[in-house]
Design an enzyme around this catalytic site. Structure first.
Site, PDB file in Angstrom:
ATOM      1  N   HIS A   1       0.830  -1.202   0.000  1.00 16.13           N
ATOM      2  CA  HIS A   1       0.000   0.000   0.000  1.00 16.13           C
ATOM      3  C   HIS A   1       0.868   1.257   0.000  1.00 16.13           C
ATOM      4  O   HIS A   1       2.055   1.199   0.264  1.00 16.13           O
ATOM      5  CB  HIS A   1      -1.000   0.013   1.159  1.00 16.13           C
ATOM      6  CG  HIS A   1      -0.394   0.015   2.527  1.00 16.13           C
ATOM      7  ND1 HIS A   1       0.150  -1.112   3.103  1.00 16.13           N
ATOM      8  CD2 HIS A   1      -0.243   1.004   3.428  1.00 16.13           C
ATOM      9  CE1 HIS A   1       0.591  -0.805   4.316  1.00 16.13           C
ATOM     10  NE2 HIS A   1       0.377   0.471   4.529  1.00 16.13           N
TER      11      HIS A   1
ATOM     12  N   HIS B   1       1.116   5.296   1.392  1.00 14.32           N
ATOM     13  CA  HIS B   1       0.684   6.366   2.295  1.00 14.32           C
ATOM     14  C   HIS B   1       1.212   7.669   1.744  1.00 14.32           C
ATOM     15  O   HIS B   1       2.387   7.751   1.367  1.00 14.32           O
ATOM     16  CB  HIS B   1       1.272   6.183   3.694  1.00 14.32           C
ATOM     17  CG  HIS B   1       0.582   5.173   4.514  1.00 14.32           C
ATOM     18  ND1 HIS B   1      -0.500   5.463   5.309  1.00 14.32           N
ATOM     19  CD2 HIS B   1       0.818   3.856   4.678  1.00 14.32           C
ATOM     20  CE1 HIS B   1      -0.894   4.374   5.925  1.00 14.32           C
ATOM     21  NE2 HIS B   1      -0.106   3.375   5.551  1.00 14.32           N
TER      22      HIS B   1
ATOM     23  N   TYR C   1       3.042   8.566  11.991  1.00 10.47           N
ATOM     24  CA  TYR C   1       2.344   7.332  11.607  1.00 10.47           C
ATOM     25  C   TYR C   1       2.833   6.837  10.244  1.00 10.47           C
ATOM     26  O   TYR C   1       3.110   5.656  10.062  1.00 10.47           O
ATOM     27  CB  TYR C   1       0.835   7.590  11.572  1.00 10.47           C
ATOM     28  CG  TYR C   1       0.036   6.442  11.030  1.00 10.47           C
ATOM     29  CD1 TYR C   1      -0.237   5.328  11.810  1.00 10.47           C
ATOM     30  CD2 TYR C   1      -0.447   6.461   9.722  1.00 10.47           C
ATOM     31  CE1 TYR C   1      -0.972   4.268  11.313  1.00 10.47           C
ATOM     32  CE2 TYR C   1      -1.175   5.409   9.213  1.00 10.47           C
ATOM     33  CZ  TYR C   1      -1.435   4.322  10.017  1.00 10.47           C
ATOM     34  OH  TYR C   1      -2.160   3.266   9.514  1.00 10.47           O
TER      35      TYR C   1
ATOM     36  N   GLN D   1       4.873   3.236   9.595  1.00  9.29           N
ATOM     37  CA  GLN D   1       3.874   2.281   9.131  1.00  9.29           C
ATOM     38  C   GLN D   1       4.471   0.940   8.737  1.00  9.29           C
ATOM     39  O   GLN D   1       3.943  -0.107   9.109  1.00  9.29           O
ATOM     40  CB  GLN D   1       3.091   2.860   7.940  1.00  9.29           C
ATOM     41  CG  GLN D   1       2.012   1.960   7.429  1.00  9.29           C
ATOM     42  CD  GLN D   1       0.943   1.659   8.461  1.00  9.29           C
ATOM     43  OE1 GLN D   1       0.543   2.522   9.204  1.00  9.29           O
ATOM     44  NE2 GLN D   1       0.482   0.432   8.513  1.00  9.29           N
TER      45      GLN D   1
END
Length: 143
Positions: free
Chosen positions: A61, A63, A125, A129
């Site tokens: 993924h 971010h 964050y 991650q």
């Protein structure tokens, strides 16, 4: 109120935390592709007058902490970045002469949230991650 940017008649500070995944959540964002996509995302965001402030490509993924001017819809910028990056991947990495005919690299949709006073928390964050994903994977193996 802190306004970092301005348009002709507008002062703005619109920042978003955006997450999206490859189709079928394949674990394909690593190595050569990972280094390549960082530059591509920054160039595509700049074409929509947006700026990526923080970002991290995990293996399954993406971010992104991005500032988008109010004259663009978030969906317009994210759709542009996802679409054009898929074409780049098809041409440059996979060696296809033309883009994905009837296929797509990224899954449909994305997650978005506005970033206000939590800017430091969101940046931290995003940075941590991948470490957190690995920790969770280790917990699954122990059970």
């Amino acid at each position: 109120m802190k306004c970092n940017s301005s348009l002709c008649h507008t002062k703005w500070d619109c920042k978003y935390h955006i997450v999206w995944i490859p189709k079928y959540r394949r674990k394909v964002l690593f190595g050569k592709l990972r280094n390549y996509l960082g530059d591509v995302f920054h160039k595509l965001a700049a074409q929509r007058e947006s700026k990526i402030l923080e970002g991290h490509l995990c293996v399954d993924h993406v971010h992104m902490y991005i500032a988008i001017p109010p004259k663009y819809a978030v969906s317009q910028v994210v759709g542009y970045i996802k679409g054009k990056s898929a074409i780049h991947i098809a041409r440059e990495v996979q060696g296809r002469a033309k883009g994905f005919a009837g296929q797509s690299f990224w899954a449909r949709g994305y997650y978005v949230t506005t970033v206000g006073r939590d800017e430091k928390v969101i940046r931290e964050y995003i940075r941590k991650q991948e470490h957190e994903d690995k920790r969770i994977e280790q917990l699954k193996f122990r059970l």
